[in-house]
Design a protein around this motif. Structure first.
Motif, short mmCIF file in Angstrom:
data_model
loop_
_atom_site.label_atom_id
_atom_site.label_comp_id
_atom_site.label_asym_id
_atom_site.label_seq_id
_atom_site.Cartn_x
_atom_site.Cartn_y
_atom_site.Cartn_z
N ASP A 1 -95.60 -1.08 11.84
CA ASP A 1 -95.67 -1.64 11.37
C ASP A 1 -94.98 -3.22 11.79
OD1 ASP A 1 -97.51 -1.09 9.43
OD2 ASP A 1 -95.72 -0.21 7.88
N LYS A 2 -93.65 -2.84 11.91
CA LYS A 2 -93.00 -3.84 12.78
C LYS A 2 -93.47 -4.78 13.61
CE LYS A 2 -88.29 -4.24 12.44
NZ LYS A 2 -87.08 -4.03 12.87
N PHE A 3 -94.30 -4.18 14.90
CA PHE A 3 -94.94 -4.60 15.88
C PHE A 3 -96.26 -5.54 15.35
CE2 PHE A 3 -98.89 -4.29 18.79
CZ PHE A 3 -97.90 -5.17 19.76
N TRP A 4 -97.08 -4.70 14.52
CA TRP A 4 -97.81 -6.04 14.01
C TRP A 4 -97.40 -6.37 13.26
CZ3 TRP A 4 -102.42 -5.35 16.22
CH2 TRP A 4 -103.07 -4.15 16.82
N ASP A 5 -95.99 -6.73 12.39
CA ASP A 5 -96.19 -8.75 12.01
C ASP A 5 -95.54 -8.90 13.50
OD1 ASP A 5 -96.25 -6.79 9.18
OD2 ASP A 5 -93.70 -6.84 9.49
N ALA A 6 -94.90 -8.33 14.38
CA ALA A 6 -94.67 -9.43 15.50
C ALA A 6 -95.71 -9.92 16.15
CB ALA A 6 -93.77 -8.50 16.29
N VAL A 7 -97.10 -9.61 15.64
CA VAL A 7 -98.02 -9.82 16.39
C VAL A 7 -98.46 -10.96 15.18
CG1 VAL A 7 -100.24 -9.02 17.27
CG2 VAL A 7 -98.94 -7.84 18.02
N VAL A 8 -98.27 -10.87 14.20
CA VAL A 8 -99.02 -11.34 13.88
C VAL A 8 -97.38 -13.17 13.93
CG1 VAL A 8 -99.11 -12.63 11.23
CG2 VAL A 8 -99.80 -10.22 11.41
N HIS A 9 -96.01 -13.08 13.56
CA HIS A 9 -95.16 -13.90 13.77
C HIS A 9 -96.14 -14.53 15.34
CE1 HIS A 9 -93.42 -11.24 11.60
NE2 HIS A 9 -93.22 -11.95 10.56
N THR A 10 -96.34 -13.74 16.11
CA THR A 10 -96.79 -14.33 17.60
C THR A 10 -97.60 -15.51 17.62
OG1 THR A 10 -95.87 -12.92 18.56
CG2 THR A 10 -97.35 -14.25 19.98
N GLY A 11 -99.03 -14.85 16.76
CA GLY A 11 -100.38 -15.84 16.59
C GLY A 11 -100.28 -17.13 15.59
N ILE A 12 -99.24 -16.34 14.24
CA ILE A 12 -99.08 -17.78 14.08
C ILE A 12 -97.93 -19.12 14.95
CG2 ILE A 12 -97.24 -18.87 12.32
CD1 ILE A 12 -97.36 -16.45 10.72
N TYR A 13 -97.56 -18.53 15.28
CA TYR A 13 -96.88 -19.57 16.64
C TYR A 13 -97.71 -19.94 17.79
CZ TYR A 13 -94.13 -21.61 20.58
OH TYR A 13 -93.45 -21.84 21.16
N THR A 14 -98.43 -19.76 18.02
CA THR A 14 -99.50 -19.67 18.52
C THR A 14 -100.31 -20.70 18.30
OG1 THR A 14 -99.28 -17.66 20.27
CG2 THR A 14 -100.97 -19.04 20.25
N ALA A 15 -100.58 -20.42 17.29
CA ALA A 15 -101.84 -21.01 16.22
C ALA A 15 -100.94 -22.21 16.18
CB ALA A 15 -102.37 -20.96 14.91
N LEU A 16 -100.23 -22.74 15.80
CA LEU A 16 -98.84 -23.68 15.27
C LEU A 16 -98.45 -24.83 16.98
CD1 LEU A 16 -96.04 -22.36 13.15
CD2 LEU A 16 -97.85 -24.58 12.66
N PHE A 17 -98.35 -23.75 17.97
CA PHE A 17 -97.88 -24.98 19.27
C PHE A 17 -99.11 -25.36 20.01
CE2 PHE A 17 -96.59 -23.84 23.53
CZ PHE A 17 -95.85 -25.13 23.73
N VAL A 18 -100.34 -23.97 19.86
CA VAL A 18 -101.16 -24.34 21.31
C VAL A 18 -102.40 -25.84 20.82
CG1 VAL A 18 -103.55 -23.63 22.89
CG2 VAL A 18 -101.17 -22.74 22.38
N PRO A 19 -102.61 -25.90 19.81
CA PRO A 19 -103.56 -27.29 19.52
C PRO A 19 -102.09 -28.78 19.67
CG PRO A 19 -103.89 -25.62 18.16
CD PRO A 19 -102.25 -24.95 18.65
N ALA A 20 -101.37 -28.46 18.90
CA ALA A 20 -99.96 -29.07 18.76
C ALA A 20 -100.01 -30.05 20.35
CB ALA A 20 -98.99 -28.80 18.61
N SER A 21 -99.78 -28.70 21.05
CA SER A 21 -99.11 -29.69 22.62
C SER A 21 -100.71 -29.74 23.34
CB SER A 21 -98.53 -28.63 23.42
OG SER A 21 -99.59 -27.48 23.52
N VAL A 22 -101.45 -29.97 22.94
CA VAL A 22 -103.02 -29.96 23.89
C VAL A 22 -103.05 -31.56 23.62
CG1 VAL A 22 -104.84 -29.79 23.93
CG2 VAL A 22 -103.59 -27.60 24.59
N LEU A 23 -102.82 -31.56 22.34
CA LEU A 23 -103.20 -32.95 21.63
C LEU A 23 -102.48 -33.39 22.00
CD1 LEU A 23 -104.43 -32.47 18.20
CD2 LEU A 23 -106.29 -33.18 19.77
N ALA A 24 -100.75 -33.58 21.45
CA ALA A 24 -99.14 -34.22 22.09
C ALA A 24 -99.74 -34.46 23.15
CB ALA A 24 -98.46 -33.20 22.00
N GLY A 25 -100.15 -34.25 24.44
CA GLY A 25 -100.73 -34.49 26.07
C GLY A 25 -101.63 -35.33 25.68
#
Lengths: 326, 315
Positions: free
Chosen positions: A96-120
């Protein structure tokens, strides 16, 4: 250190395009000493490339293979390693801890990637003009790129400090409620994404800026003559031209995002309540705090797998829709 | 460590053509204005300031404020930083943060260690990668294609996959807990080899041929004719190595536990753990860790931007 390079691919294709091998016809004409000369020539070539190549290969292919072996073992680094076959991967599937980590990483990716591409994109459009002080603006936006994760992390803990931080101070001044930020499990990841964006917006901006300058001016002028306003001209003419760059920056930033570690270490250490525990943080913790080298290696191979799938997926999608980014 | 090249050809960029060129813009207004000037009998009209300033000024400030906060906090009296609300601009300059930092931490040792790691890394990168890049680009020998292919293959492998075995390997070699552990991974890189290879491929072969005709051997051709032309690519390579090795955190964190072998980033991270709330000390440490790179950036912005375009090196 993952990477996807256009130059690299170009190099590999040109590498594959060797001229048809000339097989020396039975070589009776070969003079004595020719073989020796050939060996000397090979040796000379390798003398140039061997030091760098051996270092690179010795510190990548060899450890990567070893990591695969480790992932089938249970080992703490001191006692004898125990072969466990696929058990590490089986355990991972129900961890479960690993899957939680996967979810958190997914959340971060969803926040960071579109924001950084659009900001760029937006910053590049704004910076791509000849006006006064443009050099100052560019410097201001690019300079955070040199800030290290450690410095950025420490800085964010102060900027977003609930009591003394500048951000909450501004919120209070304009009459908004102060937030918990890094101490709030729902906001910590957002703060990390914001600070990551601060440090890396320069990258996507520079890539888009270079691409914008390659858009033929004639296209834009033609669109304007046809009566398109600036907004239409941008989205109908310029944006499609930028598609390969968008695919590239998206993949690149995604790979960066799923490897998030440094900023977590220097801000929240995975907290509060594990809400910023990412895949790599979990990997590091398992391997170097808990000393589960085998289990950690299994996590690392899964991470590599995810990276490959995303890269190949996006590239194939890009190919199918007729945009070649690599 | 991360490696990219943008979609453009590496040769282009490594050739130091000024890619980000403010003279070529897409600003349709500017183009139109230019046209008007050209047709308008040389009458120079003073253009009103662009509306883009209204966007760019706040955005630039937003990007600068974290650094400003860092510098100002490092010269603030500790008391003011934890007063409520803390002033953005300190009431007076106070170097207590720096005094505390130098007295209570080994920051100078860390700084020296990082300087050593970066210097050795840059020197080694410049020598080894230009040699290998030249060999792979220009020399014909058996095994060359295989070598290129294998080095290319390593580019996809994430560092995180290599950390555990590399740690075990280094501990068996006795490198763990020494500065050597931080140095060795920065001696060479696949990115460096390819950057240099692509650059050398872009040079015309006639240069070498004429050198050979004059009786120079391969080595002399390389050192006297080719290398002097490679300065732009070498600058990119040096900055790539500087940024990566100076800011590396995860690998020193794993490989080094001995405070005497700490790098600046690792020392800072460690210091943060023990001084959670001594903000002026922490910010002073941040300034020491960041200022050298900021200064470099201001002096060599063009080369930094070049490097950024080629290598998405961050985090």
């Amino acid at each position: 250190m993952s990477a996807v390079t256009a130059g690299a691919r170009r190099a590999s294709t040109s590498g594959g395009r060797t001229p048809p091998r000339r097989i020396p016809p039975s070589r009776p004409a070969q003079r004595p000493g020719a073989r020796l000369r050939r060996w000397k020539n090979d040796l000379g070539g390798w003398a140039f490339v061997a030091p760098a190549s051996l270092l690179v290969l010795g510190l990548s292919i060899f450890p990567a293979g070893w990591a695969l072996l480790l992932s089938t073992q249970k080992w703490d680094g001191f006692s004898e390693p125990v072969a466990v076959g696929g058990k590490n991967f089986a355990k991972l599937a129900t961890d479960d801890k690993f899957w939680d980590a996967v979810v958190h990483t997914g959340i971060y990716t969803a926040l960071f990637v579109p924001a950084s591409v659009l900001a760029g994109l937006f910053l590049a459009v704004a910076l791509n003009r000849r006006i006064r002080f443009i050099g100052v603006y560019r410097t201001a936006i690019f300079v955070p790129f040199v800030a290290s994760a450690a410095a950025t992390g420490i800085l964010s803990t102060y900027l977003f400090n609930p009591e003394f931080g500048l951000v909450n101070n501004v919120l209070r001044t304009i009459g908004l409620p102060a937030q918990g930020w890094l101490e709030d499990r729902n906001q910590a990841m957002v703060v990390i994404a914001i600070m990551a964006l601060w440090g890396s917006a320069a990258f996507t901006t520079v890539i888009y800026l270079a691409a914008l300058q390659d858009v033929p001016m004639e296209l834009l002028e033609a669109a304007r003559l046809d009566g398109a306003n600036r907004w239409q001209a941008f989205w109908r003419v310029v944006w499609p031209q930028l598609a390969p760059v968008t695919v590239f920056t998206t993949i690149w930033q995604t790979i960066q995002a799923i490897q998030l570690f440094d900023l977590v270490l220097t801000t929240t250490k995975g907290g509060p309540l594990d809400s910023t525990q990412t895949i790599v943080y979990y990997l590091w913790h398992e391997a170097f705090v808990e000393l589960n080298f085998g289990y950690g290696s299994a996590v690392a191979w899964v991470l590599f797998g995810i990276t490959l799938i995303i890269t190949v997926g996006v590239v194939l999608y890009g190919r199918r829709s007729g945009q070649e980014a690599f | 460590m991360a490696i990219t090249t943008s979609t453009r050809s590496v040769l282009d960029v490594a050739g130091a053509s000024p890619r980000i060129d403010s003279a070529r813009t897409l600003d349709a207004d500017a183009a139109a204005a230019g046209g008007r000037v050209a047709s308008g009998a040389g009458r120079r009209k003073r253009r009103r300031p662009s509306a883009w300033h209204l966007f760019l000024i706040p955005v630039s400030l937003l990007f600068l404020i974290p650094f400003l906060q860092m510098f100002l906090a490092s010269v603030s009296p500790e008391k003011e930083l934890v007063s409520f609300p803390p002033p953005f601009i300190p009431s007076h300059l106070d170097f207590g943060g720096y005094a505390g930092l130098f007295a209570e931490s080994n920051v100078l040792t860390w700084l020296l260690n990082t300087v050593i790691v970066s210097t050795v890394g840059i020197a080694s990168h410049l020598v080894l990668c230009s040699l290998a890049g030249y060999g792979f680009a220009r020399l014909k020998f058996r095994g060359r294609q295989l070598g290129i292919f294998m080095i290319l293959g390593t580019i996809m492998i994430p560092t995180q996959l290599l950390m555990i075995p590399t740690y075990i390997l280094f501990s068996q070699l006795g490198l763990v807990n020494t500065l050597g552990a931080a140095i060795v991974p920065w001696l060479s890189s696949a990115f460096g080899i390819f950057l240099m290879r692509q650059f050398f491929l872009s040079l015309p072969a006639e240069l070498e041929e004429s050198g050979m005709l004059d009786g120079a051997n391969r080595w002399q051709v390389f050192t006297r004719i080719i290398l002097p032309l490679a300065k732009p690519a070498l600058a990119t390579l040096a900055i790539f190595t500087l940024l990566g090795s100076w800011n590396d955190l995860i690998w020193p964190l794993i490989a080094i536990n001995d405070p005497h072998a700490f790098t600046l980033q690792l020392g800072l991270q460690n210091f943060q753990g023990t001084r959670r709330t001594q903000w002026s000390l922490l910010m002073a440490g941040n300034v020491v860790a960041t200022l050298p790179l900021i200064v470099f950036f201001l002096f060599a912005q063009k080369q930094f931007v070049q490097t950024m375009t080629l290598s998405g090196l961050k985090g």
